[in-house]
Every structure is written in C-alpha cells, then in structure tokens.
Design an enzyme around this catalytic site. Structure first.
Site, PDB file in Angstrom:
ATOM      1  N   CYS A  92      -1.048   8.173   7.234  1.00  0.00           N
ATOM      2  CA  CYS A  92      -2.369   7.848   6.714  1.00  0.00           C
ATOM      3  C   CYS A  92      -3.293   7.441   7.860  1.00  0.00           C
ATOM      4  O   CYS A  92      -2.869   6.826   8.842  1.00  0.00           O
ATOM      5  CB  CYS A  92      -2.280   6.720   5.697  1.00  0.00           C
ATOM      6  SG  CYS A  92      -1.447   7.180   4.165  1.00  0.00           S
TER       7      CYS A  92
ATOM      8  N   CYS B 101      -3.464   3.703   9.261  1.00  0.00           N
ATOM      9  CA  CYS B 101      -2.233   3.145   9.824  1.00  0.00           C
ATOM     10  C   CYS B 101      -1.579   4.051  10.857  1.00  0.00           C
ATOM     11  O   CYS B 101      -0.395   3.917  11.153  1.00  0.00           O
ATOM     12  CB  CYS B 101      -1.246   2.823   8.699  1.00  0.00           C
ATOM     13  SG  CYS B 101      -1.847   1.578   7.538  1.00  0.00           S
TER      14      CYS B 101
ATOM     15  N   CYS C 286       7.746   4.073   5.629  1.00  0.00           N
ATOM     16  CA  CYS C 286       6.837   3.779   4.519  1.00  0.00           C
ATOM     17  C   CYS C 286       7.580   3.282   3.286  1.00  0.00           C
ATOM     18  O   CYS C 286       7.005   2.608   2.436  1.00  0.00           O
ATOM     19  CB  CYS C 286       6.022   5.016   4.159  1.00  0.00           C
ATOM     20  SG  CYS C 286       7.017   6.390   3.529  1.00  0.00           S
TER      21      CYS C 286
ATOM     22  N   CYS D  89       0.837  -1.204   0.000  1.00  0.00           N
ATOM     23  CA  CYS D  89       0.000   0.000   0.000  1.00  0.00           C
ATOM     24  C   CYS D  89       0.873   1.255   0.000  1.00  0.00           C
ATOM     25  O   CYS D  89       0.620   2.202  -0.747  1.00  0.00           O
ATOM     26  CB  CYS D  89      -0.925  -0.018   1.214  1.00  0.00           C
ATOM     27  SG  CYS D  89      -2.171   1.295   1.193  1.00  0.00           S
ATOM     28  N   CYS D  90       1.906   1.268   0.837  1.00  0.00           N
ATOM     29  CA  CYS D  90       2.823   2.417   0.864  1.00  0.00           C
ATOM     30  C   CYS D  90       3.530   2.586  -0.479  1.00  0.00           C
ATOM     31  O   CYS D  90       3.740   3.712  -0.941  1.00  0.00           O
ATOM     32  CB  CYS D  90       3.852   2.240   1.973  1.00  0.00           C
ATOM     33  SG  CYS D  90       3.221   2.449   3.653  1.00  0.00           S
TER      34      CYS D  90
END
Length: 240
Positions: A206, A209, A232, A125-126
């Site tokens: 985010c 998280c 990240c 996702c990062c």
C-alpha cells in the site's frame, strides 16, 4: 525432479502429508500444473499483489491455465501504478479471471471513517483491508498459490513449496528461486516490470506504508519501515 505422472482428479483432496510426499520437491511449472489442473481443480486460486516480482508467477500460471482465478486485494490504499500494472499484465498474459476484492464498506465506515487508520494501527488497517477481504474470497477455495520466496526476508527463509495454513493448503512455487533467476526470466521473456521497481521499490504494498530501500538492504525493509512489522497478516497460519 521430473513431473509426476498425471493423477485422476480426486473427489476428496489428498492430505497435506500425501501432497508433500508427491510434490514436495517438484519444479515450479510441474507443481502448478499438478495443483491447478489435478489436485485442486476448480478449488484453487492465485493470490497476487501484482507487485515487484509478481510477473514471474503470473506468467507461469498463465502457461498452466490462464483461466485460473487470480485474487487481487484492492485495499483502496494502493499505488495507482499497481492497479494499472494489473490491467496491463492480465491483458498481456491472457489471464481471464482476475477477481478483485475490496474491504467491506460497512467495516471501513465503522473502523476507518477518515481513512487514516494506518497512521494509528497498521495491524488493524491490514486486517480491515487485506486479511478479512481475502478470507471472504477464499471461502470458495481449498488452496491458494503465493509468490513468497525464501530470499525476500529472514522471516521467509525456510518456507516450503507446500504448506498447511489454517484450513487451507498454501502453494509456494517460487520458494526456492533467487533474485538472479527472477531477473533472468523477466529479461528472457520480455515480461513487463512494475513501474515502481526502477524507482527503488523492490517490494510494493500500500502507498502509505511502502517506501524505497537502499541497495543491499533487506528487500522488505521498505514495508512498514521502522515499525518492527514484516507481514500484513495474510501469511500467518490460521488466518484463513
């Protein structure tokens, strides 16, 4: 250390070793002036999350050159407070070149159709929402400025003011600052704080998280809590 004598803007950049020799222990404002207005004129950007401690560096950059590009990675998973804070800070400091970058919509459709990739693979996702968008944005620049500081976590306790990161030069003007110094300058100058700071968020990323931390804990404990993850990916060498 006193500021270095102004240098003529060079046709070709100095080597990392030359930069370290000239500026490796310079004060923050002098370092920013040298990097933004001399060494990397029109070829450097500040990368800012507009997070908990971002305001100090944003203020310093505004003093040196308010037209400096400020790259803001909008992951589309941020707190609404962060986006509104970005706009407030840019207006108050007179920053005129906020460059908002987002993940590629085609990549998002292919890799995160339901928006829940963060629940399955935070690294992926990062990479999708932060690392690749920044890499694309950085194609225009030879150097970037970060707000990383040594006290933030054990993984950052030895970062230098200037470092080589892949094909780029990374500038860390606040590497040697501590929390008291940051707090003091924010109060002295009346700089606006991120609204989540007073809610127990000393490090803000985010929304899915990021969680609050207890007093005395590592300030980045609330980032990817319980996952053994501290970065990240944008601050891992060779990623740009």
């Amino acid at each position: 250390m006193t500021a270095a004598q102004p240098q003529t803007v060079l046709d070709s950049p100095r080597s990392y070793e030359e930069l370290m020799a000239l500026y490796g222990d310079m004060d923050s404002l002098g370092l920013l002036d040298a990097m933004i207005n001399q060494e990397f004129k029109d070829r450097i950007a500040l990368v800012s999350s507009f997070g908990a401690e971002s305001i100090v560096l944003l203020d310093l950059v505004a003093q040196v050159n308010p037209a400096t590009p400020v790259i803001f990675i909008h992951t589309q998973k941020l707190f609404g407070e962060t986006v509104r804070y970005r706009d407030k800070v840019a207006e108050q400091l007179g920053l005129t070149n906020i460059v908002t970058v987002k993940p590629d919509p085609v990549d998002v459709a292919n890799e995160d159709k339901n928006g829940l990739l963060w629940t399955r693979d935070t690294d992926a996702c990062c990479d999708l929402r932060k690392v690749r968008p920044l890499a694309r944005a950085m194609n225009e620049y030879d150097a970037w400025i970060t707000g990383r500081k040594r006290f933030q976590s054990t993984t950052r306790n030895a970062i230098p003011l200037i470092e080589k990161d892949g094909s780029k030069i990374k500038i860390n003007p606040l590497a040697h600052w501590n929390q008291d110094e940051l707090d003091q300058i924010i109060v002295q100058k009346g700089l606006p704080k991120h609204p989540l700071v007073d809610q127990g968020y000393p490090s803000i990323g985010c929304m899915p998280c990021t969680s609050p931390v207890e007093a005395g804990q590592d300030r980045r404990m609330g980032r990817w809590a319980g996952q053994g993850k501290t970065e990240c990916g944008i601050h891992i060498a060779e990623n740009i």
